[in-house]
Design an enzyme around this catalytic site. Structure first.
Site, short mmCIF file in Angstrom:
data_model
loop_
_atom_site.label_atom_id
_atom_site.label_comp_id
_atom_site.label_asym_id
_atom_site.label_seq_id
_atom_site.Cartn_x
_atom_site.Cartn_y
_atom_site.Cartn_z
N PHE A 204 -23.27 -28.36 -15.39
CA PHE A 204 -24.30 -28.14 -14.38
C PHE A 204 -23.85 -26.96 -13.53
O PHE A 204 -22.84 -27.04 -12.84
CB PHE A 204 -24.39 -29.42 -13.53
CG PHE A 204 -25.31 -29.37 -12.34
CD1 PHE A 204 -26.66 -29.70 -12.48
CD2 PHE A 204 -24.83 -29.07 -11.07
CE1 PHE A 204 -27.51 -29.71 -11.38
CE2 PHE A 204 -25.68 -29.08 -9.97
CZ PHE A 204 -27.01 -29.41 -10.12
N GLU B 159 -22.22 -20.61 -6.67
CA GLU B 159 -21.85 -19.22 -6.90
C GLU B 159 -20.76 -18.82 -5.90
O GLU B 159 -20.56 -19.52 -4.90
CB GLU B 159 -23.08 -18.32 -6.70
CG GLU B 159 -24.18 -18.62 -7.68
CD GLU B 159 -25.39 -17.70 -7.51
OE1 GLU B 159 -25.33 -16.75 -6.68
OE2 GLU B 159 -26.38 -17.93 -8.20
N ILE C 184 -17.56 -24.28 -12.01
CA ILE C 184 -18.41 -25.05 -12.91
C ILE C 184 -17.55 -25.99 -13.78
O ILE C 184 -16.79 -25.54 -14.64
CB ILE C 184 -19.29 -24.12 -13.79
CG1 ILE C 184 -20.06 -23.14 -12.89
CG2 ILE C 184 -20.23 -24.94 -14.67
CD1 ILE C 184 -20.84 -23.78 -11.73
N GLN D 278 1.81 -43.98 1.48
CA GLN D 278 2.76 -44.36 2.53
C GLN D 278 3.49 -45.65 2.15
O GLN D 278 4.70 -45.76 2.34
CB GLN D 278 1.99 -44.52 3.86
CG GLN D 278 2.88 -44.56 5.08
CD GLN D 278 3.43 -43.17 5.45
OE1 GLN D 278 3.04 -42.16 4.88
NE2 GLN D 278 4.35 -43.14 6.38
N GLU E 60 -20.69 -31.52 -4.58
CA GLU E 60 -22.00 -32.20 -4.46
C GLU E 60 -22.35 -32.46 -2.99
O GLU E 60 -22.85 -33.52 -2.64
CB GLU E 60 -22.04 -33.47 -5.31
CG GLU E 60 -22.02 -33.11 -6.80
CD GLU E 60 -22.36 -34.26 -7.71
OE1 GLU E 60 -23.26 -35.04 -7.36
OE2 GLU E 60 -21.73 -34.35 -8.77
N GLU F 153 -19.50 -32.46 5.72
CA GLU F 153 -20.28 -31.91 6.84
C GLU F 153 -21.76 -31.79 6.47
O GLU F 153 -22.63 -31.96 7.31
CB GLU F 153 -19.73 -30.53 7.23
CG GLU F 153 -18.37 -30.57 7.89
CD GLU F 153 -17.20 -30.75 6.91
OE1 GLU F 153 -17.44 -30.82 5.69
OE2 GLU F 153 -16.06 -30.84 7.39
#
Ligand SMILES: Cc1cc2nc3c(=O)[nH]c(=O)nc-3n(C[C@H](O)[C@H](O)[C@H](O)COP(=O)(O)OP(=O)(O)OC[C@H]3O[C@@H](n4cnc5c(N)ncnc54)[C@H](O)[C@@H]3O)c2cc1C
Length: 384
Positions: A128, A132, A162, A339, A366, A370
């Protein structure tokens, strides 16, 4: 109670999870691709195809799929289960689905018949290609372009990051076609490996090795019949595909987190210290409590989103919540497991060390955390 007893699931889901878990334990547990990641991935795709698991990654029974539509809960159970056993197996499964998702969702019968059966059997590997060098989170900044001449589309530009780049047979590539400004002037095309004008410009190494590449298109001619969906509808096709697979990234994170929990628990029970074992100490118990609760909360968000999509509802907000919480939560759980393992936890080749590397990219691809926060925040402002 096992999570598959939750009301989100039907009997076939329970059977699927149990069977896949047993198969993965026998066939792919802890297979590493550190030496030849391409060969390991090719082999995993074959194994997953031969065993019939990849049927769940494509839609349409007549095209080799398990059902008429992709069942999100099954995809999520598959990714959680495979990721718990082996990150590369999860990757191989997920990319067959993500790479062919646009064809499953928006392809013509001819396109489906040409590519989906091979993807479902593991004969062809899918990719997919959206991102860029200068268009990652900001997809609408895409510069790759296609111009139409007669019944041919001519593709130019570069895609990067990709997955399966270099080993895929079928690439779904998104190109600016200019019907409208921004996101509305993009179309999706299938480019087969070996098409003149299409080359692998660079292989990219990452902290958790898997096939990854920068792709270059130079006057690359593909038949117009390889366009998926209408001209200018590519962004919609991409977002529709991500709508299915974004929740499954959260499910993979959950699988990595569960494996870290298994490993952390085993260490807490067995590591002798101060006249007892690590798990005797309340500080350890508090850490285990946080880990277990984070994983259950993540699972509830993942399977709520998957169930809701399978009922035909929009899940943009729910999928974003699941991805944000599960990937961030799994990172914390895995860090806690490292840990618990002490020095051994950062030793190369140790399972928790591998998980520590494997989880990191899931918070970025994907849609970075944020981006998910913005999706959720805007929806909360609009709808409460
Ligand atoms: C291992 C791996 C596999 C991948 N596989 C594929 C693939 O198969 N196909 C594909 O098309 N792409 C793939 N990608 C690309 C991936 O989707 C992008 O890396 C991602 O979309 C982020 O884009 P970027 O790297 O350009 O980062 P940028 O867009 O430059 O973002 C950098 C950071 O900025 C922050 N950020 C973003 N938006 C905002 C905002 N609005 N406000 C504040 N902060 C923000 C985030 O923390 C983000 O991580 C893959 C990436 C990786 C690492």
């Amino acid at each position: 109670m096992d999570r598959t007893d939750w009301p989100f699931f039907d009997a076939p889901h329970r059977a699927f999870a149990t069977e896949l878990d047993a198969w993965a334990a026998a066939n792919v547990r802890d297979v590493h691709g550190d030496h030849d990641v391409d060969a390991a991935c090719r082999q995993l795709v074959r194994q997953l195809g031969d065993a019939g698991w990849l049927k769940h990654a494509v839609a349409g029974r007549e095209y080799g799929g398990a059902g008429e539509a992709i069942d999100t809960r099954t995809i999520c159970l598959a990714r959680e289960t495979l990721a718990r056993h082996n990150g590369l197996a999860d990757f191989a499964f997920a990319m067959q689905g993500l790479g062919s998702g646009a064809i499953s969702l928006a392809g013509t019968p001819q396109q489906k018949a040409r590519w989906l059966p091979k993807v479902a059997s593991g004969e062809a590997i899918a990719a997919f290609a959206l991102s860029e060098p200068d268009a990652g989170s900001d997809v609408a900044a895409m510069q790759c372009a296609a111009r139409v001449e007669g019944d041919v589309a001519i593709l130019d530009g570069e895609k990067t990051w990709i997955s399966n780049g270099g080993i895929a047979d079928v690439y779904v590539v998104f190109m600016r076609t200019g019907e409208a400004p921004g996101a509305r002037g993009i179309s999706a095309f299938v480019v087969e490996a070996g098409t003149p004008g299409f080359e692998i410009a660079e292989r990219i190494d990452v902290i958790a090795p898997h096939p990854l590449a920068r792709l270059r298109f130079t006057n690359c001619r593909v038949p117009l019949g390889h366009r998926i969906g209408a001209a200018g509808e590519g962004f919609k096709v991409a977002m529709g595909t991500l709508d299915v697979f974004r929740t499954s990234v959260a499910a993979a994170a959950l699988g990595f987190g569960r494996r870290a929990m298994d490993e952390g628990l085993a260490r807490a029970r067995s590591r002798a210290m101060f006249g007892g074992v690590l798990g005797d100490f309340q500080l350890t118990q508090a850490k285990l409590a946080e880990m277990a609760t984070t994983l259950d909360a993540a699972a509830l968000l993942v399977y709520r989103a998957a169930w809701q999509r399978d009922q035909g509802h929009n899940v943009t907000r729910e999928a974003a919540m699941a991805k944000m919480f599960a990937t961030e939560g799994a990172q914390q759980v895995i860090d806690a497991a490292v840990q618990l393992w002490g020095g051994q936890g950062v030793r190369s080749g140790e399972t928790v060390e591998r998980l520590y590397r494997e989880i990191r990219a899931l918070r970025i691809y994907e849609g970075a955390t944020e981006v998910q926060q913005l999706i959720i925040g805007r929806d909360v402002l609009k709808n409460g």
